[in-house]
Design a protein around this motif. Structure first.
Motif, mmCIF file in Angstrom:
data_model
loop_
_atom_site.group_PDB
_atom_site.id
_atom_site.type_symbol
_atom_site.label_atom_id
_atom_site.label_comp_id
_atom_site.label_asym_id
_atom_site.label_seq_id
_atom_site.Cartn_x
_atom_site.Cartn_y
_atom_site.Cartn_z
ATOM 1 N N TYR A 439 35.554 50.748 50.622
ATOM 2 C CA TYR A 439 36.015 51.739 49.653
ATOM 3 C C TYR A 439 36.806 51.082 48.527
ATOM 4 O O TYR A 439 36.679 51.453 47.358
ATOM 5 N N ALA A 440 37.623 50.101 48.894
ATOM 6 C CA ALA A 440 38.365 49.378 47.863
ATOM 7 C C ALA A 440 37.415 48.639 46.923
ATOM 8 O O ALA A 440 37.653 48.552 45.710
ATOM 9 N N PHE A 441 36.327 48.128 47.447
ATOM 10 C CA PHE A 441 35.348 47.405 46.633
ATOM 11 C C PHE A 441 34.695 48.332 45.607
ATOM 12 O O PHE A 441 34.636 48.030 44.416
ATOM 13 N N VAL A 442 34.199 49.483 46.062
ATOM 14 C CA VAL A 442 33.470 50.374 45.145
ATOM 15 C C VAL A 442 34.411 51.083 44.181
ATOM 16 O O VAL A 442 33.983 51.534 43.110
ATOM 17 N N SER A 443 35.693 51.198 44.519
ATOM 18 C CA SER A 443 36.629 51.876 43.620
ATOM 19 C C SER A 443 37.296 50.916 42.642
ATOM 20 O O SER A 443 38.044 51.347 41.762
ATOM 21 N N SER A 444 37.025 49.618 42.802
ATOM 22 C CA SER A 444 37.645 48.628 41.907
ATOM 23 C C SER A 444 37.098 48.778 40.484
ATOM 24 O O SER A 444 35.918 49.067 40.263
ATOM 25 N N GLN A 445 37.960 48.551 39.507
ATOM 26 C CA GLN A 445 37.577 48.628 38.102
ATOM 27 C C GLN A 445 37.151 47.279 37.534
ATOM 28 O O GLN A 445 36.874 47.175 36.336
ATOM 29 N N LYS A 446 37.108 46.261 38.378
ATOM 30 C CA LYS A 446 36.702 44.943 37.898
ATOM 31 C C LYS A 446 35.236 44.960 37.484
ATOM 32 O O LYS A 446 34.447 45.792 37.933
ATOM 33 N N SER A 447 34.864 44.005 36.681
ATOM 34 C CA SER A 447 33.530 44.031 36.073
ATOM 35 C C SER A 447 32.458 43.362 36.935
ATOM 36 O O SER A 447 31.326 43.819 36.987
ATOM 37 N N SER A 448 32.791 42.269 37.634
ATOM 38 C CA SER A 448 31.785 41.536 38.402
ATOM 39 C C SER A 448 31.957 41.778 39.889
ATOM 40 O O SER A 448 33.005 42.224 40.357
ATOM 41 N N MET A 449 30.895 41.463 40.635
ATOM 42 C CA MET A 449 30.920 41.643 42.084
ATOM 43 C C MET A 449 31.997 40.775 42.732
ATOM 44 O O MET A 449 32.729 41.217 43.621
ATOM 45 N N ASN A 450 32.083 39.529 42.310
ATOM 46 C CA ASN A 450 33.078 38.629 42.892
ATOM 47 C C ASN A 450 34.491 39.129 42.644
ATOM 48 O O ASN A 450 35.358 39.072 43.520
ATOM 49 N N GLU A 451 34.722 39.618 41.431
ATOM 50 C CA GLU A 451 36.050 40.121 41.103
ATOM 51 C C GLU A 451 36.385 41.361 41.922
ATOM 52 O O GLU A 451 37.538 41.573 42.334
ATOM 53 N N LYS A 452 35.381 42.206 42.171
ATOM 54 C CA LYS A 452 35.605 43.383 43.008
ATOM 55 C C LYS A 452 35.987 42.972 44.432
ATOM 56 O O LYS A 452 36.886 43.566 45.050
ATOM 57 N N ALA A 453 35.308 41.959 44.963
ATOM 58 C CA ALA A 453 35.622 41.492 46.309
ATOM 59 C C ALA A 453 37.036 40.929 46.377
ATOM 60 O O ALA A 453 37.786 41.213 47.320
ATOM 61 N N VAL A 454 37.415 40.146 45.364
ATOM 62 C CA VAL A 454 38.767 39.588 45.332
ATOM 63 C C VAL A 454 39.797 40.704 45.232
ATOM 64 O O VAL A 454 40.844 40.680 45.890
ATOM 65 N N ASP A 455 39.508 41.718 44.412
ATOM 66 C CA ASP A 455 40.439 42.827 44.236
ATOM 67 C C ASP A 455 40.615 43.603 45.543
ATOM 68 O O ASP A 455 41.737 43.997 45.903
#
Length: 538
Positions: A439-455
């Motif tokens: 849920y944290a991954f899909v709700s992240s506002q980051k632009s790339s997949m890697n950045e979403k995972a880190v977030d």
């Protein structure tokens, strides 16, 4: 007794963890706001988190009640109900305590002795005094808290390391090894409970079963064959039918016919040698005394009521019954043979209550797992409005439960009613880490997949570690217990928490970078940090 202890441990742990979540949310509120606003913000975050995890856990336990095992039903019923009361307690009483604590904070009073404290450091006082008796709100100017070192670690070091290409390749290979090892373990899992495991380690019962295996392992249980109804034994055709039934049982590969015991055979031999008439009711019943004179033990095998034989029994000796598979086959074959007899027969031995579980343990486990996984998928679809993400959560549940079931083999844990209780727990708790990370991954506002995972790791990595460590520390004391039941509880809980944390921190973030989707940005970001605190069994 063990079931009661398990319920007490479970509910105590859940209560403590829910309180941690409430306190964590309270600490993130702005101390400048009034108590009503701080309470509303606390409940807006914590109540949702507690409700989500309580719902999944309670449903998992109530689904476990459809099993055929009364002990599992009792455990699931009481534990699921206790979780509900624990949930009510946390959202009522604990909230009231937080409100009172807010009043204390407004008055800037000491946490222990409730006297007013000074806001600024007193130079002429000792360091210990300034640390314990000076201060107030943690960050009065901003109302916020600084970045925790562990969150910084996940954002700056672990997250970027995990999203490197070569790291992802290694993670995929690691998961392949985990999956292969788990599948092989599932094919080798042993069914049934060893009766030694029902006693403490230093019990004389352990030595008894050890000696039995050492000196009498070739002999299985001595089975009682009972004629459950009143039949006309004086009728020669009935006696022949009884003999045919006995011979069919004795011809089974697990039975040694030379060790059978039949009062009717002996009676017919005595009658033939002594020229006794047993073809009429009066002579058949009257001449039984001659049998008792020669074989007095047979008197216990015949139940006479109102001058008629209400029931009787014979004995057959089984051999080479060494494994749970042999015991299950023996039970199936003897019952089928008894069912095919013209005479109403029943085969029985006290150990059959354990053999019966071998017939239903695997179907019941698969049934509970299938239904619970489907329910968890529905809950995921409701809580995570992203179908692909919900599928990843369901995948994580199946992977964790499969891993636990497979690694049970390597840790000498059989599939029985005791481990089945723990697998029901496993289903409920395997969802938490992966659901929140996804849920944290899909709700992240980051632009790339890697950045979403880190977030996602930045927000939830530390709470996942906290939850995993607190649970492992809670159950590790059971590893030294003198009873198999508690050691099994520790082993399975350790595996589910370990595999759940590894999936949440390693496998799921990497797989989401391959197959995840870009979430739709929102102006208001969901606060995942407190949701990520896993509600634990301990």
């Amino acid at each position: 007794m063990a079931t009661t202890a398990g319920v007490q441990k479970a509910t105590t742990g859940v209560g403590v963890d829910d309180m941690f979540i409430m306190i964590s949310c309270w600490q993130q509120t702005n101390p400048k706001n009034n108590i009503e606003k701080r309470m509303s913000e606390t409940y807006a975050e914590a109540a949702v988190s507690i409700t989500i995890t309580t719902l999944t856990d309670v449903l998992a336990f109530y689904i476990g009640m459809i099993t055929s095992f009364p002990s599992v039903k009792s455990f699931c019923l009481y534990t699921g109900t206790a979780f509900i009361f624990c949930y009510i307690y946390n959202i009522t009483f604990v909230g009231a305590v937080l409100a009172l604590n807010g009043k204390r904070e407004e008055g800037n009073r000491h946490w222990l002795i409730f006297t007013k404290v000074k806001d600024v450091v007193q130079p002429h006082r000792s360091y210990l005094y300034n640390m314990c008796c000076v201060g107030g709100f943690s960050d009065k100017s901003s109302g916020g808290e600084g970045e925790h070192p562990m969150n910084k670690f996940f954002r700056k070091y672990y997250g970027p390391f995990l999203t490197k290409t070569w790291t992802k390749v290694f993670v995929v290979l690691l998961y392949g090894g985990f999956l292969a090892t788990s599948i092989y373990g599932c094919t080798q899992v042993k069914e049934g409970i060893d009766l030694r495991n029902l006693a403490i380690d230093d019990s004389y019962v352990i030595r008894y079963y050890d000696w039995e295996d050492e000196y009498f392992s070739e002999y299985g249980p001595r089975i009682m064959v009972t004629i459950t109804e009143n039949v006309p034994y004086l009728n020669l055709s009935i006696r022949n039918d009884i003999e045919n039934c006995m011979e069919s049982l004795e011809n089974n590969s697990y039975v040694d016919k030379s060790l059978s015991e039949s009062w009717l055979r002996m009676y017919e031999n005595v009658a033939r040698i002594g020229s006794l008439n047993i073809d009429t009711k009066a002579f058949f019943m009257g001449n039984l005394s001659e049998l008792y004179k020669l074989f007095p033990e047979f008197e216990w095998d015949i139940d006479i009521r109102y001058k008629e034989i209400a029931a009787s029994r014979f004995f057959i000796q089984t051999v080479n019954v060494t494994t749970a598979i042999d015991e299950k086959n023996l039970l199936h074959q003897l019952r089928d043979l008894a069912k095919d007899c013209k005479i109403p027969l029943m085969v029985y031995h006290p150990a059959f209550i354990y053999y019966d579980q071998y017939i239903v343990i695997v179907p019941n486990t698969i049934q509970n797992f299938g239904i619970a996984t489907g329910v968890m998928l529905c809950i995921s679809l409701l809580l995570i409005p992203n179908p692909l993400c919900s599928l990843w959560v369901t995948f994580a549940i199946a992977s964790v439960v499969g891993g636990v079931a497979g690694f049970m083999t390597y840790w000498d844990v059989n599939l029985d009613s005791i481990s089945m209780i723990n697998l029901v727990i496993c289903i409920g708790f395997s969802v938490d880490f992966s659901a929140h990370i996804s849920y944290a991954f899909v709700s992240s506002q980051k632009s790339s997949m890697n950045e979403k995972a880190v977030d996602a790791l930045y927000l939830l990595g530390y709470p996942v570690i906290q939850g995993a460590l607190s649970t492992i520390l809670g159950v590790i004391v059971l590893s030294a217990a003198q009873t198999y039941i508690f050691r099994t509880f520790f082993k399975i809980m350790f595996l589910v928490i370990l595999f759940g944390a590894v999936h949440g921190l390693v496998f799921i973030p990497v797989f989401l970078t391959f197959f995840g989707i870009y979430g739709r940005s929102s102006n208001k970001r969901v606060n995942i940090k407190t949701i990520g605190k896993k509600q634990q069994l301990f």
